[in-house]
Motif scaffolding. Structure first.
Motif, mmCIF file in Angstrom:
data_model
loop_
_atom_site.group_PDB
_atom_site.id
_atom_site.type_symbol
_atom_site.label_atom_id
_atom_site.label_comp_id
_atom_site.label_asym_id
_atom_site.label_seq_id
_atom_site.Cartn_x
_atom_site.Cartn_y
_atom_site.Cartn_z
ATOM 1 N N PHE A 1 -12.263 -1.749 10.554
ATOM 2 C CA PHE A 1 -11.260 -2.771 10.875
ATOM 3 C C PHE A 1 -11.851 -3.926 11.675
ATOM 4 N N VAL A 2 -11.397 -5.121 11.323
ATOM 5 C CA VAL A 2 -11.770 -6.316 12.091
ATOM 6 C C VAL A 2 -10.533 -6.804 12.840
ATOM 7 N N PRO A 3 -10.427 -6.523 14.144
ATOM 8 C CA PRO A 3 -9.235 -6.975 14.893
ATOM 9 C C PRO A 3 -9.295 -8.483 15.119
ATOM 10 N N ASP A 4 -8.128 -9.089 15.272
ATOM 11 C CA ASP A 4 -8.098 -10.499 15.682
ATOM 12 C C ASP A 4 -8.724 -10.600 17.063
ATOM 13 N N ALA A 5 -9.282 -11.770 17.368
ATOM 14 C CA ALA A 5 -9.960 -11.949 18.653
ATOM 15 C C ALA A 5 -9.024 -11.595 19.798
ATOM 16 N N LEU B 1 0.831 -1.206 0.000
ATOM 17 C CA LEU B 1 0.000 0.000 0.000
ATOM 18 C C LEU B 1 0.860 1.247 0.000
ATOM 19 N N GLN B 2 0.376 2.258 -0.721
ATOM 20 C CA GLN B 2 1.016 3.570 -0.691
ATOM 21 C C GLN B 2 -0.075 4.611 -0.617
ATOM 22 N N ALA B 3 0.190 5.708 0.066
ATOM 23 C CA ALA B 3 -0.794 6.786 0.144
ATOM 24 C C ALA B 3 -0.958 7.410 -1.237
ATOM 25 N N ASP B 4 -2.186 7.647 -1.654
ATOM 26 C CA ASP B 4 -2.452 8.359 -2.902
ATOM 27 C C ASP B 4 -3.064 9.704 -2.540
ATOM 28 N N THR B 5 -2.205 10.699 -2.421
ATOM 29 C CA THR B 5 -2.674 11.992 -1.918
ATOM 30 C C THR B 5 -3.442 12.783 -2.970
ATOM 31 N N ARG B 6 -3.573 12.234 -4.193
ATOM 32 C CA ARG B 6 -4.426 12.895 -5.182
ATOM 33 C C ARG B 6 -5.896 12.716 -4.819
ATOM 34 N N GLY B 7 -6.180 11.675 -4.008
ATOM 35 C CA GLY B 7 -7.563 11.460 -3.578
ATOM 36 C C GLY B 7 -7.984 12.500 -2.553
ATOM 37 N N ARG B 8 -9.301 12.755 -2.475
ATOM 38 C CA ARG B 8 -9.805 13.721 -1.505
ATOM 39 C C ARG B 8 -10.295 13.034 -0.235
ATOM 40 N N TYR B 9 -10.797 11.830 -0.390
ATOM 41 C CA TYR B 9 -11.319 11.065 0.741
ATOM 42 C C TYR B 9 -10.631 9.709 0.730
ATOM 43 N N HIS B 10 -10.343 9.190 1.898
ATOM 44 C CA HIS B 10 -9.595 7.936 1.980
ATOM 45 C C HIS B 10 -10.347 6.961 2.873
ATOM 46 N N LEU B 11 -10.637 5.805 2.322
ATOM 47 C CA LEU B 11 -11.374 4.803 3.065
ATOM 48 C C LEU B 11 -10.475 3.574 3.211
ATOM 49 N N MET B 12 -10.207 3.184 4.458
ATOM 50 C CA MET B 12 -9.291 2.073 4.710
ATOM 51 C C MET B 12 -10.037 0.917 5.341
ATOM 52 N N LEU B 13 -9.816 -0.272 4.792
ATOM 53 C CA LEU B 13 -10.455 -1.459 5.335
ATOM 54 C C LEU B 13 -9.393 -2.490 5.634
ATOM 55 N N GLY B 14 -9.449 -3.065 6.827
ATOM 56 C CA GLY B 14 -8.413 -4.027 7.157
ATOM 57 C C GLY B 14 -8.883 -5.079 8.123
ATOM 58 N N MET B 15 -8.015 -6.064 8.265
ATOM 59 C CA MET B 15 -8.316 -7.194 9.131
ATOM 60 C C MET B 15 -7.007 -7.731 9.704
ATOM 61 N N GLY B 16 -6.988 -7.999 10.994
ATOM 62 C CA GLY B 16 -5.844 -8.652 11.632
ATOM 63 C C GLY B 16 -4.519 -7.977 11.355
ATOM 64 N N VAL B 17 -3.586 -8.744 10.751
ATOM 65 C CA VAL B 17 -2.251 -8.191 10.494
ATOM 66 C C VAL B 17 -2.271 -7.087 9.446
ATOM 67 N N GLY B 18 -3.438 -6.855 8.833
ATOM 68 C CA GLY B 18 -3.576 -5.738 7.889
ATOM 69 C C GLY B 18 -3.431 -4.383 8.550
ATOM 70 N N ALA B 19 -3.405 -4.354 9.892
ATOM 71 C CA ALA B 19 -3.269 -3.071 10.591
ATOM 72 C C ALA B 19 -1.955 -2.385 10.242
ATOM 73 N N ALA B 20 -0.881 -3.163 10.165
ATOM 74 C CA ALA B 20 0.445 -2.564 9.952
ATOM 75 C C ALA B 20 0.521 -1.780 8.640
ATOM 76 N N PRO B 21 0.131 -2.372 7.490
ATOM 77 C CA PRO B 21 0.183 -1.586 6.249
ATOM 78 C C PRO B 21 -0.694 -0.327 6.304
ATOM 79 N N LEU B 22 -1.855 -0.420 6.929
ATOM 80 C CA LEU B 22 -2.732 0.752 6.982
ATOM 81 C C LEU B 22 -2.109 1.853 7.835
ATOM 82 N N LEU B 23 -1.495 1.455 8.964
ATOM 83 C CA LEU B 23 -0.833 2.454 9.810
ATOM 84 C C LEU B 23 0.348 3.085 9.065
ATOM 85 N N ARG B 24 0.981 2.282 8.222
ATOM 86 C CA ARG B 24 2.099 2.805 7.429
ATOM 87 C C ARG B 24 1.590 3.888 6.457
#
Lengths: 203, 320
Positions: free
Chosen positions: A58-62, A15-38
């Motif tokens: 986000f769906v965290p691991d149990a 994943l890379q930030a696309d700052t040309r966008g005006r609104y940013h919607l992030m969806l993640g699950m479990g270990v997907g947190a790290a790329p989104l935080l990046r």
């Protein structure tokens, strides 16, 4: 036997930030947190004002609550936690229905999660240049039985018994974006009962 | 495309719809139906002028369901190289013309959730065909049409009658301008924008959409460039083994055609990329006027679109 080199097999990229966008919607699950935080960190540097137009579903691991706290600490516009994928997808669909052009989607998680998100994004006519996805976590597949049209979830093996018709299916790399599933084709159609050895391949 | 594939048509209707725009109806000389097309398509009209052959692209503005005649709208260009003046001054009812089969380089996105059409002046023409496709589609759309003044608003009655509230008119002579920023910043996800009009307007719409966060895949535009005039130059065609002189007011493509060498083409306006030709040798520079080649391709100077581009050179050899 897996049949490789199939063009429909999705390709993901970090994943890379696309700052040309005006609104940013992030969806993640479990270990997907790290790329989104990046990505959020990248945005803070490149275009900090984008963070207030950023939402995280986000769906965290149990039992793991740390990630949600991290998203909240990152001062993004809105952070929501979900107990499971279906609840997240329902909210995602509602948000897309109200979203404007200029929205960018970031998805991080296992491939079956990404696939289900993409399936809904496709219904809203989001194109490749509006979506970024990074695969992380299990490689377990959703497998669509081409004979009875049932999808078997969380498949980790090279062949699998269809949940509904109980045929033994070869799990191909042939992927349907519309169904968010890999194609499963009866493996012993020509020689009934002759199955290749069962192997765990999608871990 | 070659002349063998053209269709002979007769002019069966001419109407002066604005001081500068004439509306022509063309029917096949042999009778029967013209080829099927989709909204946004154009044809090339081949005109036998006194001194040369003109081939200009014009959008089809009739209904794709009605194939007994094709309709085109022709604006009289101030700096015409002859084509639009020929259509306005020489073509009469009953005149014969040749046309090439329709080609669509400006089709609607089939899975869009909404369409926003933006037209400036004669740029309304491709939308007239597209609107015919949109009427029954069930997908929301709106048309924003900007003209100098009401007398310059071609096809306004037809648009008012059929589009009602989906038509938004702007008369820039009265200080009315399309509010691009507001328009593009408030569209629902899955919207596609289409723009046709003057070069400045197209550029502005693309830039505004991008600044509103639109990805390129949702922005569509069409602009047929007339081949610009320039200095004369010589070109050598490697396969035909002939040298061709390109005069100031004739395009490279026209000059090559006049020398008897056929080059495949579709739009003749620098859009489609069909006439893409390899440059084998060059001593000088290519003057690219197309909308097709990327900056990187231009920098390599290994290809040229002869329909609109020229060269300033001592020597140019093409793979033709």
């Amino acid at each position: 036997m897996l049949v490789t080199g199939i063009k429909s097999k999705p390709v993901y990229a970090p994943l890379q930030a696309d700052t040309r966008g005006r609104y940013h919607l992030m969806l993640g699950m479990g270990v997907g947190a790290a790329p989104l935080l990046r990505v959020i960190a990248e945005m803070r540097v490149a275009a900090a004002q984008s963070l207030k137009n950023t939402r995280v579903l986000f769906v965290p691991d149990a039992g793991a609550a740390g990630e949600i706290a991290q998203f909240k600490a990152a001062a993004v516009g809105d952070v929501r936690a979900f107990a499971g994928t279906p609840a997240l997808l329902e909210q995602f669909r509602a948000i897309l229905g109200e979203s404007l052009m200029g929205t960018r989607l970031y998805v991080a998680g296992p491939e079956n999660f990404i696939g289900l998100v993409m399936k809904i994004a496709l219904e809203f006519n989001l194109n490749k240049d509006e979506i970024r996805a990074e695969e992380c976590g299990t490689l377990a597949r959703r497998v669509y039985c081409i004979h009875c049209r049932t999808t078997t979830e969380n498949v980790r093996t090279n062949i699998v018994r269809c949940d509904d018709c109980e045929r033994w299916l070869l799990v191909r790399d042939h992927y349907s974006r519309r169904l968010a599933a890999y194609m499963g084709v009866m493996v012993d159609a020509e020689a009934p009962g002759e199955l290749p050895p069962l192997k765990e391949v999608f871990l | 495309l070659s002349e063998a594939q053209t269709i002979a048509v007769e002019v069966v209707g001419i109407e002066q719809v604005t001081p500068l725009i004439k509306h022509f109806k063309l029917a096949p000389v042999d009778g029967g139906a013209l080829p099927v097309f989709s909204g946004g398509s154009h044809i090339i009209v081949v005109m036998q002028g006194a001194e040369r052959v003109h081939r200009n692209p014009y959008s089809l503005l009739g209904s794709p369901q009605q194939l007994d005649t094709y309709e085109i709208g022709v604006r009289r260009m101030e700096e015409s190289r002859g084509g639009s003046h020929f259509m306005h001054d020489t073509v009469k009812l009953g005149s014969r013309l040749e046309i090439a089969h329709p080609v669509n380089l400006f089709g609607l996105d089939k899975i869009a959730r909404k369409h926003v059409l933006i037209a400036g002046g004669i740029g309304i023409t491709p939308f007239l065909g597209q609107l015919e496709d949109l009427h029954d589609g069930g997908v929301p759309y709106e048309l924003h049409y900007s003209v100098r003044s009401s007398e310059h608003a071609a096809f306004l009655d037809r648009l008012r009658r059929r589009e009602g509230e989906r038509l938004h008119m702007y008369y820039d002579g009265e200080g009315q301008f399309i509010p691009f920023e507001t328009l593009l910043a408030t569209q629902p996800l899955g919207t596609h924008a289409y723009v046709c009009g003057p070069a400045g307007m197209i550029k502005h719409v693309i830039a505004t959409a991008q600044s509103c966060g639109w990805p390129d895949s949702h922005i569509h535009w069409e602009q047929f460039s007339a081949p610009p005039v320039g200095d004369a130059f010589e070109v050598f065609l490697a396969r035909a083994k002939i040298s061709v002189h390109v005069p100031p007011d004739q395009s490279l493509l026209e000059s090559i055609e006049a020398a008897g060498v056929e080059v495949p083409y579709l739009c003749r306006g620098g859009v489609c990329g069909f006439c893409h030709t390899r440059v084998l040798e060059l001593d000088g520079e290519l003057l690219h006027n197309d909308h097709f080649l990327s900056e990187a391709e231009r920098a390599k100077a290994k290809s040229i679109m002869p329909c609109v581009s020229r060269a300033h050179c001592k020597r140019l050899v093409l793979d033709l």
